[in-house]
Motif scaffolding. Structure first.
Motif, PDB file in Angstrom:
ATOM      1  N   LEU A 260       1.230   5.385 -17.783  1.00 39.72           N
ATOM      2  CA  LEU A 260       1.851   5.231 -16.470  1.00 39.72           C
ATOM      3  C   LEU A 260       1.441   6.334 -15.512  1.00 39.72           C
ATOM      4  CD1 LEU A 260       3.753   3.106 -15.342  1.00 39.72           C
ATOM      5  CD2 LEU A 260       5.667   4.604 -15.838  1.00 39.72           C
ATOM      6  N   ASP A 261       1.010   7.486 -16.027  1.00 40.12           N
ATOM      7  CA  ASP A 261       0.603   8.559 -15.117  1.00 40.12           C
ATOM      8  C   ASP A 261      -0.706   8.256 -14.396  1.00 40.12           C
ATOM      9  OD1 ASP A 261      -1.167   8.746 -17.185  1.00 40.12           O
ATOM     10  OD2 ASP A 261      -0.520  10.730 -17.870  1.00 40.12           O
ATOM     11  N   ARG A 262      -1.335   7.142 -14.733  1.00 40.60           N
ATOM     12  CA  ARG A 262      -2.545   6.738 -14.023  1.00 40.60           C
ATOM     13  C   ARG A 262      -2.258   5.716 -12.940  1.00 40.60           C
ATOM     14  NH1 ARG A 262      -6.859   4.537 -17.714  1.00 40.60           N
ATOM     15  NH2 ARG A 262      -8.021   4.652 -15.751  1.00 40.60           N
ATOM     16  N   LEU A 263      -0.998   5.557 -12.581  1.00 46.03           N
ATOM     17  CA  LEU A 263      -0.652   4.621 -11.506  1.00 46.03           C
ATOM     18  C   LEU A 263      -1.353   4.935 -10.182  1.00 46.03           C
ATOM     19  CD1 LEU A 263       3.148   3.668 -11.792  1.00 46.03           C
ATOM     20  CD2 LEU A 263       1.125   2.237 -12.131  1.00 46.03           C
ATOM     21  N   PRO A 264      -1.510   6.203  -9.796  1.00 50.85           N
ATOM     22  CA  PRO A 264      -2.217   6.461  -8.527  1.00 50.85           C
ATOM     23  C   PRO A 264      -3.612   5.846  -8.488  1.00 50.85           C
ATOM     24  CG  PRO A 264      -1.057   8.429  -9.231  1.00 50.85           C
ATOM     25  CD  PRO A 264      -0.931   7.446 -10.342  1.00 50.85           C
ATOM     26  N   ASP A 265      -4.361   5.919  -9.573  1.00 52.42           N
ATOM     27  CA  ASP A 265      -5.684   5.289  -9.603  1.00 52.42           C
ATOM     28  C   ASP A 265      -5.569   3.777  -9.472  1.00 52.42           C
ATOM     29  OD1 ASP A 265      -6.780   7.791  -9.963  1.00 52.42           O
ATOM     30  OD2 ASP A 265      -6.840   7.609 -12.164  1.00 52.42           O
ATOM     31  N   LEU A 266      -4.557   3.192 -10.140  1.00 55.92           N
ATOM     32  CA  LEU A 266      -4.358   1.755 -10.050  1.00 55.92           C
ATOM     33  C   LEU A 266      -4.001   1.337  -8.627  1.00 55.92           C
ATOM     34  CD1 LEU A 266      -4.221  -0.858 -11.737  1.00 55.92           C
ATOM     35  CD2 LEU A 266      -1.805  -0.384 -12.115  1.00 55.92           C
ATOM     36  N   ILE A 267      -3.131   2.101  -7.999  1.00 53.98           N
ATOM     37  CA  ILE A 267      -2.732   1.793  -6.620  1.00 53.98           C
ATOM     38  C   ILE A 267      -3.913   1.952  -5.682  1.00 53.98           C
ATOM     39  CG2 ILE A 267      -1.244   2.544  -4.729  1.00 53.98           C
ATOM     40  CD1 ILE A 267       0.835   3.318  -6.854  1.00 53.98           C
ATOM     41  N   SER A 268      -4.732   2.966  -5.917  1.00 54.14           N
ATOM     42  CA  SER A 268      -5.913   3.160  -5.080  1.00 54.14           C
ATOM     43  C   SER A 268      -6.851   1.963  -5.160  1.00 54.14           C
ATOM     44  CB  SER A 268      -6.640   4.438  -5.511  1.00 54.14           C
ATOM     45  OG  SER A 268      -7.828   4.620  -4.770  1.00 54.14           O
ATOM     46  N   GLY A 269      -7.048   1.421  -6.373  1.00 51.08           N
ATOM     47  CA  GLY A 269      -7.895   0.248  -6.508  1.00 51.08           C
ATOM     48  C   GLY A 269      -7.295  -0.959  -5.824  1.00 51.08           C
ATOM     49  N   ALA A 270      -5.966  -1.142  -5.927  1.00 52.63           N
ATOM     50  CA  ALA A 270      -5.327  -2.270  -5.252  1.00 52.63           C
ATOM     51  C   ALA A 270      -5.416  -2.133  -3.747  1.00 52.63           C
ATOM     52  CB  ALA A 270      -3.861  -2.369  -5.697  1.00 52.63           C
ATOM     53  N   THR A 271      -5.285  -0.902  -3.243  1.00 52.84           N
ATOM     54  CA  THR A 271      -5.416  -0.673  -1.804  1.00 52.84           C
ATOM     55  C   THR A 271      -6.828  -0.988  -1.341  1.00 52.84           C
ATOM     56  OG1 THR A 271      -3.727   1.048  -1.927  1.00 52.84           O
ATOM     57  CG2 THR A 271      -5.144   1.037   0.021  1.00 52.84           C
ATOM     58  N   ALA A 272      -7.821  -0.621  -2.155  1.00 57.20           N
ATOM     59  CA  ALA A 272      -9.204  -0.930  -1.795  1.00 57.20           C
ATOM     60  C   ALA A 272      -9.442  -2.423  -1.770  1.00 57.20           C
ATOM     61  CB  ALA A 272     -10.151  -0.270  -2.792  1.00 57.20           C
TER      62      ALA A 272
END
Length: 426
Positions: A260-272
């Motif tokens: 779960l601590d990798r959520l920022p990377d996941l959110i960044s990909g969704a934003t892209a």
């Protein structure tokens, strides 16, 4: 007839011939006065008493009757008592070893009768005759019934062993199936999310390739970054699947699964990929069990993938609420209706034919194309959440859009299975 069946038959034939030979020899060489001479009928009756033992395994009760009857006729003809009475005793032993106790007791009646008749014909003391009549059948039944119980126990043991082998094979097949399902879920989560982002970005780059070169270049950069992320995820998965005999567990450059601590990377990909993700985290960070940690990440990943596929450009609210007992994940989108202009991926500059929204983000008249789903996304989420003992709700919410809510307990004693209706993947 097979060899295993020939061997018992050969043994029984040898026993029957042995008793017949001993009975005939004893009758021929032991001829006390006062008894009928051992002649041809004596040899015949001695053989008729012993030879039925050939069939003692297949027809134990008839063999007891035939052997006892032969010996009774032998005594009734006036021949001297001899070792012939042991043939009915052996037949009784075989009967007790192959039939229930009640049948063995019934077979003991004619054997006891001929033993008493033999003692009386031989003018033995009544006490000795009674002792023989009691001890011989009792010992034969005791040994035979013990063998009967042992045979039954061995048969039951073989049945249980066969059941255990079948159960182990079934468990092995189930383990393989579960492992395949786990691999399929991981591949789906890894490939589906990244490929959805790449598909959306590729469509956008194709749309603005000539009209807005900077936007197209940025979309291609996002495709490259997302592709590298997909490769990293696949490497992690392959690292878990790879088994080597000399693997010491050290030097592995990849984690077994994302957390779960990798959520920022996941959110960044969704934003892209064009989503407007608003992330909120509540509560103090707590140490999550590994299975819950991976499950939480995969649920968020699949929920965002669903939005990218079916509502590209939508606004998404992602909430992670942590408590000492559970973690609650809420992924909610407000999918734009057909008459409303959606946000595009571009955040810098403006494109011809586009317009700026009130939040400063550039909007275009082109809608990103949706990506067909496999129908396995929510199924995988439900399986993961169920394994963790949590609850999952996935359904449209009032006012439009879709909402996924997952409640994952952190302690096994508090785990409950889903009880609310489950939505369907859009």
């Amino acid at each position: 007839m097979s060899l295993p069946r020939l061997r018992p038959l050969a043994v029984d034939s040898a026993i029957a011939l042995g008793f017949a030979a001993v009975g005939c020899i004893a009758g021929a060489y032991y001829q006390p006065p006062g008894w009928r001479a051992f002649d041809g009928p004596g040899y015949l009756l001695a053989c008729l008493t012993a030879l039925p033992l050939v069939a003692r395994r297949r027809f134990p009760f008839p063999v007891v009757l035939a052997s006892a009857a032969g010996y009774a006729v032998y005594l009734g003809c006036g021949y001297q008592p001899s070792v012939n009475f042991w043939a009915p005793a052996v037949a009784l032993l075989s009967l007790a070893g192959r039939r229930p106790l009640a049948v063995a007791l019934a077979g003991a009646v004619p054997v006891t009768a001929v033993i008493v008749l033999s003692g009386a014909s031989g003018r033995l003391h009544p006490a000795l005759t009674a002792a023989q009549a009691v001890l011989v059948p009792v010992v034969a039944i005791a040994f035979g019934h013990t063998r009967h119980l042992l045979v039954r126990a061995n048969a039951r043991l073989r049945e249980v062993s066969a059941e255990l082998v079948a159960e182990q094979e079934a468990r092995a097949r189930n383990a393989v199936t579960l492992e395949r399902m786990a691999i399929a879920r991981e591949l789906h989560d890894v490939v589906a999310h990244h490929m959805s982002v790449i598909t959306i970005q590729a469509g956008l780059a194709e749309t603005v390739l000539t009209s807005d070169v900077p936007m197209a270049r940025k979309a291609l950069g996002d495709i490259a970054r997302t592709g590298r992320g997909a490769l990293d995820e696949l490497r992690r998965l392959l690292t878990v699947l790879r088994v080597r005999s000399d693997d010491d567990g050290e030097g592995t450059p990849y984690e077994a699964a994302p957390r779960l601590d990798r959520l920022p990377d996941l959110i960044s990909g969704a934003t892209a990929a064009g989503l407007d993700v608003r992330f909120t985290a509540r509560g103090e960070p707590v140490l999550l069990p590994p299975i819950v940690d991976v499950c939480a990440y995969r649920v968020v990943q699949e929920a965002l993938t669903n939005v990218i596929r079916h509502a590209p450009g939508a606004r998404v609210t992602l909430t992670v609420d942590r408590t000492p007992d559970e973690i609650v994940l809420v992924v909610r989108d407000d999918a734009v209706r057909d008459d409303v202009v959606r946000d595009d991926v571009v955040r810098d500059g403006s494109s011809p034919g586009g317009r700026d929204g009130p939040d400063g983000r550039t909007r275009t008249d082109e809608r990103p194309e949706t990506v067909p789903g496999t129908g396995l996304g929510l199924i995988g989420m439900r399986e993961r959440v169920k394994i963790c003992g949590g609850r999952l709700s996935a359904a449209p919410h009032d006012g439009g859009g879709f909402e996924v809510v997952a409640v994952l307990p952190l302690h096994p004693s508090r785990r409950t299975f889903p009880g609310e209706p489950e939505g369907q993947e859009r």
